[in-house]
Write an enzyme that holds these catalytic residues in place. Structure first.
Site, PDB file in Angstrom:
ATOM      1  N   SER B  94       0.854  -1.161  -0.181  1.00 31.29           N
ATOM      2  CA  SER B  94       0.079   0.054   0.120  1.00 31.29           C
ATOM      3  C   SER B  94       0.997   1.338  -0.048  1.00 31.29           C
ATOM      4  CB  SER B  94      -0.968  -0.025   1.092  1.00 31.29           C
ATOM      5  OG  SER B  94      -1.406   1.138   1.376  1.00 31.29           O
ATOM      6  N   TYR B 107      -3.635   0.018  10.430  1.00 27.27           N
ATOM      7  CA  TYR B 107      -3.259  -0.576   9.046  1.00 27.27           C
ATOM      8  C   TYR B 107      -2.040  -0.026   8.375  1.00 27.27           C
ATOM      9  CZ  TYR B 107      -4.229  -0.814   4.082  1.00 27.27           C
ATOM     10  OH  TYR B 107      -3.993  -1.443   2.604  1.00 27.27           O
TER      11      TYR B 107
END
Lengths: 251, 251
Positions: B94, B107
């Site tokens: 990500s 996250y």
């Protein structure tokens, strides 16, 4: 030391792996002093060896001690700091969180996680007048027991399948000492404490996001500057650029 | 889909949270096919909310699913790949692992950890002819259930103490959509699959360390280039520059 320096030092127990212990320690400080100005997240552990040979439970342990602990301590301290409208969170990270190195996989992963967690929390609490400073030390080859106490992989049979690599992993410390010598000599570990002290002496609202203390001069400052330069316009587009600094009124 | 495209597709169960399941899945592939060429580490989960309000157990869960899972799967796959002297490890990461954003603390921390782990393991297995590629997607605001399935903080009473911030956190998705529009429109999620395919089509030994697929064009490529530029001379000083690439003979 506290006596010779005439410092009013109170030592209390705090187990960073226990929420209850974190909360009890903060409660005691607030009960005795009426406030909590600064938290230094400094607990940490090292793991050295071939990454594939570490058990998943060992990686979980590295996360627990080096990153989840920061959430536990902060969750205990932040309600008081938010109420005060002021506080400083300091973290002791590692240059390995920025320039990844082989032979310490779980450690590097946990320090990268800690940096991300610390920075994100820093954005979210900035509006309360709480400032965050991440101190980023390079490798300290002497003056600590960091290397001597390093955990090693649980699966020695996997290590044996890596040929020459475990031997090369074992030579990293002397290589680091050679690099230090080439860059003007190893730093004394007190340099990290000095960096924390320097950060705390600065005016509130003007502390840097990171202070790098790296005898190996790997260039982490430059990486941080580019990171910041990419982050700022994205935060402006998201309408959250105010989270990158302490509000004027809270300085 | 597999039928219309005339692809010989075999689906097998694999729980990335279980070592036994990872091992059983790899054993089945090797028993049926005689080898294992590629692993794509793609499992992941999102957490959205004020970081202080997440329980330490939730952060541990993010690490478990998004990072420790990569170690579990790799530990199952690597013995076969090392024996073969060839293999490709692909990871879906990500951009938040590079440009940290507020409101998804666990996250972001877990993705930063995953990137570090993947890169370090990549160095350590490169001598076996095993190549690693990290695919780095930006935010995909549609076409996935990533946002809809996001976990939220366990401590809602803490969230309530953050004033306007939870509302601002909730507006991030529409802000991202606006940024996408300004940069030429959102990418379809198939762009991530295409990036994996593109990586696998390249000649062995010449795949890039990372492929960025980012509609928001946040500049992660430039960060990666500087990261690499700082890493290379340090690795040379450490005498491990060979670990940054697949050996010629193993291409």
């Amino acid at each position: 030391m506290a006596e010779s320096e005439r410092v009013d030092l109170h030592v209390i127990d705090l187990d960073v792996l226990s929420e209850a212990s974190c909360r009890a320690a903060v409660d005691q400080v607030v009960a005795e002093q009426g406030r909590l100005d600064v938290v230094v997240n400094n607990a940490g552990m090292l793991m050295v060896g071939i990454t594939e040979a570490f058990a998943p439970e060992q990686l979980a342990q590295a996360f627990d001690t080096n990153a989840i602990s920061w959430l536990r301590v902060n969750r205990a301290a932040l309600p008081t700091m938010r109420r005060q409208g002021r506080g400083v969170l300091v973290y002791v990270s590692s240059t390995t969180a920025h320039i990844f190195e082989p032979f310490m996989g779980p450690y590097v992963a946990s320090k990268a996680a800690g940096e991300a967690l610390a920075e994100v929390m820093g954005f979210e609490v900035s509006g309360f007048g709480i400032e965050s400073v991440i101190v980023v030390p390079g490798a300290f080859t002497s003056g600590t027991e960091h290397f001597a106490h390093a955990h090693t992989p649980a699966n020695v049979s996997v290590v044996a399948q890596y040929g020459d690599l475990p031997r090369r992993a074992g030579s990293m410390r002397s290589r680091l000492e050679a690099i230090d010598a080439a860059h003007g000599g190893a730093l004394d570990v007190s340099a990290v404490g000095d960096a924390v002290r320097r950060a705390l002496d600065m005016p509130h609202g003007e502390r840097p996001a990171r202070i790098v203390v790296d005898a190996q001069q790997k260039g982490v400052e430059e990486l941080n500057a580019l990171h910041r330069a990419k982050q700022a316009p994205f935060f402006r587009e998201l309408g959250i650029e105010d989270l990158m600094a302490i509000p004027q009124g809270k300085r």
